[in-house]
Design a protein around this motif. Structure first.
Motif, mmCIF file in Angstrom:
data_model
loop_
_atom_site.group_PDB
_atom_site.id
_atom_site.type_symbol
_atom_site.label_atom_id
_atom_site.label_comp_id
_atom_site.label_asym_id
_atom_site.label_seq_id
_atom_site.Cartn_x
_atom_site.Cartn_y
_atom_site.Cartn_z
ATOM 1 N N ARG A 33 0.832 -1.221 0.000
ATOM 2 C CA ARG A 33 0.000 0.000 0.000
ATOM 3 C C ARG A 33 0.854 1.253 0.000
ATOM 4 N NH1 ARG A 33 -4.037 -2.320 4.524
ATOM 5 N NH2 ARG A 33 -4.925 -3.997 3.242
ATOM 6 N N ILE A 34 2.009 1.151 0.657
ATOM 7 C CA ILE A 34 2.914 2.309 0.657
ATOM 8 C C ILE A 34 3.260 2.695 -0.778
ATOM 9 C CG2 ILE A 34 5.241 3.088 1.263
ATOM 10 C CD1 ILE A 34 5.123 1.492 3.761
ATOM 11 N N LEU A 35 3.555 1.677 -1.580
ATOM 12 C CA LEU A 35 3.893 1.944 -2.979
ATOM 13 C C LEU A 35 2.703 2.558 -3.721
ATOM 14 C CD1 LEU A 35 6.005 -1.121 -4.131
ATOM 15 C CD2 LEU A 35 6.759 1.095 -3.312
ATOM 16 N N GLU A 36 1.535 1.976 -3.496
ATOM 17 C CA GLU A 36 0.364 2.439 -4.247
ATOM 18 C C GLU A 36 0.027 3.882 -3.896
ATOM 19 O OE1 GLU A 36 -2.596 -1.015 -4.016
ATOM 20 O OE2 GLU A 36 -2.205 -0.654 -6.130
ATOM 21 N N GLU A 37 0.180 4.214 -2.607
ATOM 22 C CA GLU A 37 -0.152 5.578 -2.196
ATOM 23 C C GLU A 37 0.861 6.587 -2.716
ATOM 24 O OE1 GLU A 37 -0.405 5.162 1.992
ATOM 25 O OE2 GLU A 37 -2.206 3.923 1.889
ATOM 26 N N ASN A 38 2.103 6.145 -2.878
ATOM 27 C CA ASN A 38 3.163 7.056 -3.334
ATOM 28 C C ASN A 38 3.385 7.019 -4.833
ATOM 29 O OD1 ASN A 38 3.412 7.362 -0.610
ATOM 30 N ND2 ASN A 38 5.650 7.349 -0.634
ATOM 31 N N ARG A 39 2.446 6.458 -5.531
ATOM 32 C CA ARG A 39 2.656 6.281 -6.966
ATOM 33 C C ARG A 39 3.095 7.553 -7.694
ATOM 34 N NH1 ARG A 39 0.250 1.849 -10.749
ATOM 35 N NH2 ARG A 39 1.336 2.443 -12.640
ATOM 36 N N PRO A 40 2.509 8.711 -7.395
ATOM 37 C CA PRO A 40 2.917 9.926 -8.107
ATOM 38 C C PRO A 40 4.409 10.227 -7.955
ATOM 39 C CG PRO A 40 0.921 10.317 -6.833
ATOM 40 C CD PRO A 40 1.413 8.962 -6.459
ATOM 41 N N PHE A 41 4.960 9.831 -6.813
ATOM 42 C CA PHE A 41 6.398 10.026 -6.651
ATOM 43 C C PHE A 41 7.166 8.821 -7.176
ATOM 44 C CE2 PHE A 41 10.280 9.472 -4.084
ATOM 45 C CZ PHE A 41 10.954 10.612 -4.488
ATOM 46 N N SER A 42 6.612 7.635 -6.968
ATOM 47 C CA SER A 42 7.303 6.411 -7.370
ATOM 48 C C SER A 42 7.539 6.356 -8.878
ATOM 49 C CB SER A 42 6.485 5.186 -6.957
ATOM 50 O OG SER A 42 6.286 5.142 -5.572
ATOM 51 N N GLU A 43 6.566 6.843 -9.613
ATOM 52 C CA GLU A 43 6.619 6.702 -11.075
ATOM 53 C C GLU A 43 7.858 7.369 -11.706
ATOM 54 O OE1 GLU A 43 3.066 5.735 -12.497
ATOM 55 O OE2 GLU A 43 4.401 4.712 -13.887
ATOM 56 N N PRO A 44 8.043 8.682 -11.566
ATOM 57 C CA PRO A 44 9.227 9.303 -12.156
ATOM 58 C C PRO A 44 10.522 8.778 -11.549
ATOM 59 C CG PRO A 44 8.104 10.853 -10.712
ATOM 60 C CD PRO A 44 7.200 9.671 -10.869
ATOM 61 N N ARG A 45 10.474 8.457 -10.281
ATOM 62 C CA ARG A 45 11.657 7.923 -9.624
ATOM 63 C C ARG A 45 12.095 6.634 -10.314
ATOM 64 N NH1 ARG A 45 11.875 4.032 -6.059
ATOM 65 N NH2 ARG A 45 13.735 3.791 -4.767
ATOM 66 N N LEU A 46 11.155 5.719 -10.510
ATOM 67 C CA LEU A 46 11.497 4.459 -11.159
ATOM 68 C C LEU A 46 11.952 4.682 -12.595
ATOM 69 C CD1 LEU A 46 8.701 2.122 -9.782
ATOM 70 C CD2 LEU A 46 11.132 2.096 -9.252
ATOM 71 N N ALA A 47 11.384 5.691 -13.232
ATOM 72 C CA ALA A 47 11.782 5.973 -14.616
ATOM 73 C C ALA A 47 13.247 6.386 -14.684
ATOM 74 C CB ALA A 47 10.887 7.067 -15.197
ATOM 75 N N VAL A 48 13.652 7.247 -13.750
ATOM 76 C CA VAL A 48 15.052 7.683 -13.739
ATOM 77 C C VAL A 48 15.967 6.514 -13.429
ATOM 78 C CG1 VAL A 48 16.736 9.142 -12.555
ATOM 79 C CG2 VAL A 48 14.487 10.054 -13.103
ATOM 80 N N ILE A 49 15.591 5.730 -12.447
ATOM 81 C CA ILE A 49 16.415 4.578 -12.070
ATOM 82 C C ILE A 49 16.571 3.615 -13.238
ATOM 83 C CG2 ILE A 49 16.492 2.525 -10.602
ATOM 84 C CD1 ILE A 49 15.210 4.128 -8.394
ATOM 85 N N ALA A 50 15.475 3.428 -13.958
ATOM 86 C CA ALA A 50 15.479 2.422 -15.025
ATOM 87 C C ALA A 50 16.493 2.729 -16.123
ATOM 88 C CB ALA A 50 14.079 2.301 -15.629
ATOM 89 N N VAL A 51 16.743 4.013 -16.372
ATOM 90 C CA VAL A 51 17.633 4.367 -17.486
ATOM 91 C C VAL A 51 19.043 4.689 -17.028
ATOM 92 C CG1 VAL A 51 15.726 5.224 -18.887
ATOM 93 C CG2 VAL A 51 16.982 6.814 -17.415
ATOM 94 N N THR A 52 19.337 4.505 -15.741
ATOM 95 C CA THR A 52 20.664 4.846 -15.234
ATOM 96 C C THR A 52 21.305 3.644 -14.559
ATOM 97 O OG1 THR A 52 19.755 7.037 -14.738
ATOM 98 C CG2 THR A 52 21.940 6.518 -13.865
ATOM 99 N N PRO A 53 22.293 3.031 -15.211
ATOM 100 C CA PRO A 53 22.914 1.825 -14.665
ATOM 101 C C PRO A 53 23.394 1.986 -13.230
ATOM 102 C CG PRO A 53 23.680 2.218 -16.891
ATOM 103 C CD PRO A 53 22.850 3.400 -16.511
ATOM 104 N N ALA A 54 24.006 3.109 -12.934
ATOM 105 C CA ALA A 54 24.527 3.313 -11.577
ATOM 106 C C ALA A 54 23.408 3.257 -10.550
ATOM 107 C CB ALA A 54 25.259 4.646 -11.486
ATOM 108 N N LEU A 55 22.242 3.767 -10.927
ATOM 109 C CA LEU A 55 21.116 3.749 -10.000
ATOM 110 C C LEU A 55 20.487 2.373 -9.912
ATOM 111 C CD1 LEU A 55 19.482 7.194 -10.814
ATOM 112 C CD2 LEU A 55 20.790 6.549 -8.793
ATOM 113 N N ARG A 56 20.510 1.652 -11.020
ATOM 114 C CA ARG A 56 19.984 0.286 -10.964
ATOM 115 C C ARG A 56 20.814 -0.546 -10.000
ATOM 116 N NH1 ARG A 56 18.555 -0.204 -16.438
ATOM 117 N NH2 ARG A 56 20.178 -1.723 -16.857
ATOM 118 N N GLU A 57 22.106 -0.344 -10.016
ATOM 119 C CA GLU A 57 22.964 -1.075 -9.084
ATOM 120 C C GLU A 57 22.570 -0.788 -7.652
ATOM 121 O OE1 GLU A 57 27.161 -0.868 -9.396
ATOM 122 O OE2 GLU A 57 27.239 -1.393 -11.500
#
Lengths: 173, 173
Positions: free
Chosen positions: A76-100
């Motif tokens: 539920r924490i994830l679902e409630e924070n979706r507006p923040f989670s979404e762009p955050r995950l997008a940035v992480i997804a395209v940055t190898p250092a962040l994926r690590e």
DNA sequence: TAAGTAGCGTCAGTGACTGACGTCAAGTAG
DNA sequence: CTACTTGACGTCAGTCACTGACGCTACTTA
């Protein structure tokens, strides 16, 4: 986040981040141990929620069922924070250092979950494996939830754990 | 490896590594993309071996059984390289930056295994989950093998996959 | 023999991070 | 109210991973 979205993580210097925040670069490093950690601040909350839900799950549940229960609650924490989670995950997804870093955090959380299982009396060996397996299902469900937002995270979680049974049942030894 | 063992990874500069190898620092970076990658050179071999064994596993096996088969075969690489694997893992274990990279490599290999499963006709969703679950068991077995060298990796693998069944069978949904 | 070309050294940078030190405001004890 | 501590910040200098540009040399290959 603004800067990471505008220019990408690698093209953003810590000096720029500090300037945008109106502080000195040195001050930035007093708040975050390094440039990546900025995006992983909520980790402690998720960790606390997970450990709590594992501890408070109904007695008598099998290890994987405890995990399913805990993931559904903590999700539920994830679902409630979706507006923040979404762009955050997008940035992480395209940055190898962040994926690590993301993987490292996941590993750390998995270890915490295993420890919580042990405290419930789950046998040592089994706790570690159960935590990793359960986390794999959780990760899978979270990914599906991002890709297919029409269903909620809960449904994806149930589906993933069902798949786990399917896999194990089909296997011969 | 010598330097990493003598002073630890963080206390070793790339200049020192280059000097010990009798080359220029710039040359070091022409051979390795970064300081960490030195310890992950054999990855391509393991990847190739895994993909090959997944592809060549007997027909009709369930996904997890394909993986058990592949891990048992590919595990021989680890067993044969134990004299090198041992200190390498020791250095990685005590260096957070290296653990991160290690996890990233594992994730990449897991994805490769999933892809190999898909090429065998395993359904898309299931392939990813099976790969992650199987990898969890593999990782577990490898850890047990390091901690308890009296048994060989093969035995640990069988044990880990058995535990997987135990977990799934004990679960109610 | 001339024209690559591949591997290396040298140099000058950039940017993440660190340690030491000074400053200043908000308590807190006397 | 004053002296003293304390915590958050700025400043400065330095280390180190990593990068781009350039030039040299040995070894191919036409």
């Amino acid at each position: 986040m603004e800067l990471y979205q505008e220019r990408g993580f690698d093209q953003t210097t810590t000096a720029e981040i500090a300037a945008r925040a109106g502080v000195n670069e040195r001050t930035f490093f007093r708040h975050f141990p390094d440039k990546r950690e900025v995006l992983f601040d909520g980790e402690a909350d998720l960790r606390a929620a997970l450990m709590h839900e594992v501890a408070e799950a109904p007695e008598g549940l099998a290890p994987l069922d405890v995990l399913l229960h805990a993931f559904r609650k903590a999700g539920r924490i994830l679902e409630e924070n979706r507006p923040f989670s979404e762009p955050r995950l997008a940035v992480i997804a395209v940055t190898p250092a962040l994926r690590e870093r993301d993987l490292a955090k996941a590993a750390s959380l998995t270890e915490a979950v295993a420890e919580a299982l042990r405290r419930r009396g789950v046998e040592d060996r089994l706790a570690g494996l159960a935590a990793q397996t359960g986390w794999a299902a959780f990760h899978h469900a979270a990914q599906a939830w991002i890709d297919t937002p029409s269903q909620n995270l809960d449904a994806h979680l149930l589906h993933a754990f069902d798949d786990l049974h399917t896999l194990a049942a089909a296997s011969n030894r």
